[in-house]
Design an enzyme around this catalytic site. Structure first.
Site, PDB file in Angstrom:
ATOM      1  N   CYS A   1       6.063 -45.986  10.685  1.00 23.00           N
ATOM      2  CA  CYS A   1       5.448 -46.623   9.524  1.00 23.00           C
ATOM      3  C   CYS A   1       5.461 -48.150   9.471  1.00 23.00           C
ATOM      4  O   CYS A   1       4.418 -48.775   9.584  1.00 23.00           O
ATOM      5  CB  CYS A   1       6.099 -46.049   8.272  1.00 23.00           C
ATOM      6  SG  CYS A   1       5.399 -46.714   6.788  1.00 23.00           S
TER       7      CYS A   1
ATOM      8  N   HIS B   1       5.214 -51.007   4.113  1.00 20.40           N
ATOM      9  CA  HIS B   1       6.361 -50.114   3.965  1.00 20.40           C
ATOM     10  C   HIS B   1       7.176 -50.658   2.789  1.00 20.40           C
ATOM     11  O   HIS B   1       7.462 -51.849   2.732  1.00 20.40           O
ATOM     12  CB  HIS B   1       7.197 -50.102   5.246  1.00 20.40           C
ATOM     13  CG  HIS B   1       8.219 -49.020   5.249  1.00 20.40           C
ATOM     14  ND1 HIS B   1       7.890 -47.706   5.490  1.00 20.40           N
ATOM     15  CD2 HIS B   1       9.546 -49.034   5.000  1.00 20.40           C
ATOM     16  CE1 HIS B   1       8.985 -46.972   5.408  1.00 20.40           C
ATOM     17  NE2 HIS B   1       9.994 -47.749   5.123  1.00 20.40           N
TER      18      HIS B   1
END
Ligand code: NAG
Ligand code: NAG
Ligand code: NAG
Length: 510
Positions: free
Chosen positions: A78, A132
């Protein structure tokens, strides 16, 4: 009111000048969505075992987009992937290889995609998962947005103990799922930004980040009926590639999947050539597809709002999933590898007037390409290519604008797409190169700060997969005598780095 300060001079400058007809941007992201969508099926998706996937809304968006059939993330997890896409620079420049560090602290003070549009007078509004969350972005990189960032307030189903769950209508009517709340917010924000966008007073960049199909796979129960259990099959390669070096493997239990009690109950080891029991594999695959279709339905609702507000004609729409996902292929799960299943991810960009009839390209593209593409497609001057050391350069890119592919999707393009993944506590870095026919990976020793450099003289493993005969990457041919010329060529291409695999027209020296 603040925004007027930006827009008034822009309006004055732009009167009558075609170049100033800027476009709005609706920017979708989805978490852990691999390119197993209707429009991707075929030889470009390496895992042939799947039910028919129901993604009518993404298929419809693809039908009026540049569809990147072979787009690769720069690191298959991510925050490194998102940071790279959002800054238009690769992990060795952002220095973000994990879910903790923030690029402005360890890389440089880089202008992001939303930041660029904010500087240029747009209203930039973000919601859900774009950066994120948490320390990895200093809480959604506040400098990039004109408006306060939105997270869904009610996260009841987010931290579940089970790896998947179908939520009943009664339940989600009372407590809407996280992404349902984000979808509602997206519609509300579009309504709010529409008048100024339509009058030309202020353009918008609205980013909508959905959390699904990330684990736990939580979705409204009605999606189960799209995927009868008997239609779900096991992957046909539940074993590690023959000749795979150990360093290529990730223990998916320790890394991610072991967090769920239903998985713990089957005592998985996470080791090479082990996988989950068949029943669990089928259950997870089915739930994943449901979560994909659920996400697709939310995107459809936001797109409908865009249409009904009559914004679609002047709004670029982009969609990407932050990396691929292993659904038991190779016996492997989640991401965190350099395999095709982890690095290959969906991306599409709809540009009114340019891609209305749908343009499909099989050319190799990379996630760093989105930033320069949006800048050019929205009507701005192209971004400069980053110098060799760009840590002090606020605005530049290590990608290539994909606008030329919208006009000619078969033109000569990149000869390779680059990804990487660290191992052994960041002392080893797997660099992988995808070419038209091959995936080639070397795992050199690596030094973190201050060098961030590989030592090509010390390798922990090498892999070569021949996609022309082995699209699932089941056989490492690195030691096969028949492939030695190819190995030499690909090793040279990999070590020279991404600059030497650029399209001819975009050739730049470091
Ligand atoms: C980073 O750049 C922005 C402009 O984009 C500036 O406002 C900010 O002060 C800079 N931060 C640091 C720490 O230099
Ligand atoms: C994993 O299984 C494959 C197929 O059976 C085998 O060729 C390979 O050597 C095994 N790998 C390891 C590390 O045991
Ligand atoms: C990983 O490396 C860091 C920095 O060298 C060190 O402080 C840490 O103890 C290491 N962690 C493990 C698990 O070896």
């Amino acid at each position: 009111m603040k925004s007027l300060l930006f827009t008034v001079p822009v309006l004055l400058l732009c009167f009558g000048i075609v170049r100033c007809q800027k476009k709005n941007i609706l920017f979708f992201a989805s978490d852990d969505m691999r390119p197993e969508l209707g429009v991707y099926l075929g030889s470009d998706f390496p895992s042939p075992i799947h039910p028919e996937v129901h993604t009518p809304n993404l298929d419809a968006l693809a039908a009026k987009s540049l569809l990147l059939k072979r787009s690769y993330v720069q690191q298959a997890v991510c925050s490194p992937s998102r940071t790279s896409l959002l800054t238009g620079r690769r992990p060795d420049t952002t220095h973000v290889y994990d879910l903790i560090h923030y690029f402005r602290n360890v890389g440089g003070n880089y202008t992001t995609i939303p930041g660029f549009f904010k500087i240029n007078g747009y209203r930039t509004v973000g919601m859900g998962k774009i950066f994120h969350p948490g320390t990895a972005s200093d809480y959604d990189d506040p400098i990039s947005w004109t408006d306060p960032y939105y997270h869904a307030p009610d996260a009841k189903f987010k931290f579940m103990q089970q790896s998947w769950r179908a939520v009943s209508k009664d339940e989600y009517t009372i407590r809407p799922l996280l992404d349902m709340q984000i979808k509602e917010q997206a519609k509300k924000i579009l309504q709010e930004v529409a008048p100024a966008a339509k009058s030309g007073q202020q353009h918008f960049f609205v980013a909508v980040g959905f959390h699904k199909p990330h684990l736990p796979f939580i979705f409204p129960e009605e999606f189960l009926s799209l995927y009868p259990r008997e239609n779900i099959r096991l992957p046909d390669n539940q074993y590690a590639p023959v000749g795979m070096p150990d360093v290529a493997w990730i223990d998916y239990i320790t890394e991610e999947l072991g967090a769920f009690t239903d998985i713990q109950h089957v005592y998985p080891s996470g080791a090479i050539n082990s996988t989950l029991p068949n029943e669990v594999v089928i259950g997870l695959r089915r739930a994943y597809y449901c979560a994909v279709s659920y996400t697709d339905s939310l995107i459809g609702e936001v797109m409908e709002e865009l249409e009904s507000l009559e914004l679609a004609g002047n709004t670029i729409v982009s969609f990407w999933g932050d990396h691929g996902w292993q659904l038991g292929e190779h016996g492997e799960w989640c991401k965190h590898t350099n395999f095709e299943d982890a690095t290959h991810a969906p991306m599409m960009v709809s540009v009114p007037g340019l891609t209305d009839k749908g343009v499909v390209t099989e050319r190799l593209t990379e996630f760093v390409d989105l930033f320069p593409t949006l800048v050019e497609a929205a009507g701005f001057d192209p971004l400069p290519l980053c110098p060799a050391d760009s840590t002090g350069t606020a605005l530049c890119t290590e990608g290539t604008s994909m606008v030329p592919l919208m006009k000619d999707p078969t033109r000569e393009w990149k000869t390779g797409a680059f990804s990487q993944y660290p191992r052994n506590n960041y002392t080893v870095m797997g660099y992988t190169l995808r070419t038209d026919k091959y995936r080639y990976t070397e795992w050199p020793e690596f030094t973190m700060a201050p060098d961030y450099k590989p030592n090509w003289n010390k390798l922990y493993g090498v892999e070569l997969y021949d996609h022309s005969v082995d699209p699932e990457e089941n056989y490492n041919r690195y030691k096969d005598p028949q492939y030695q010329t190819i190995v030499t060529e690909l090793s040279s291409q990999l070590r020279k780095g991404w600059r030497y695999s650029q399209p001819p027209s975009a050739m730049h020296s470091p």
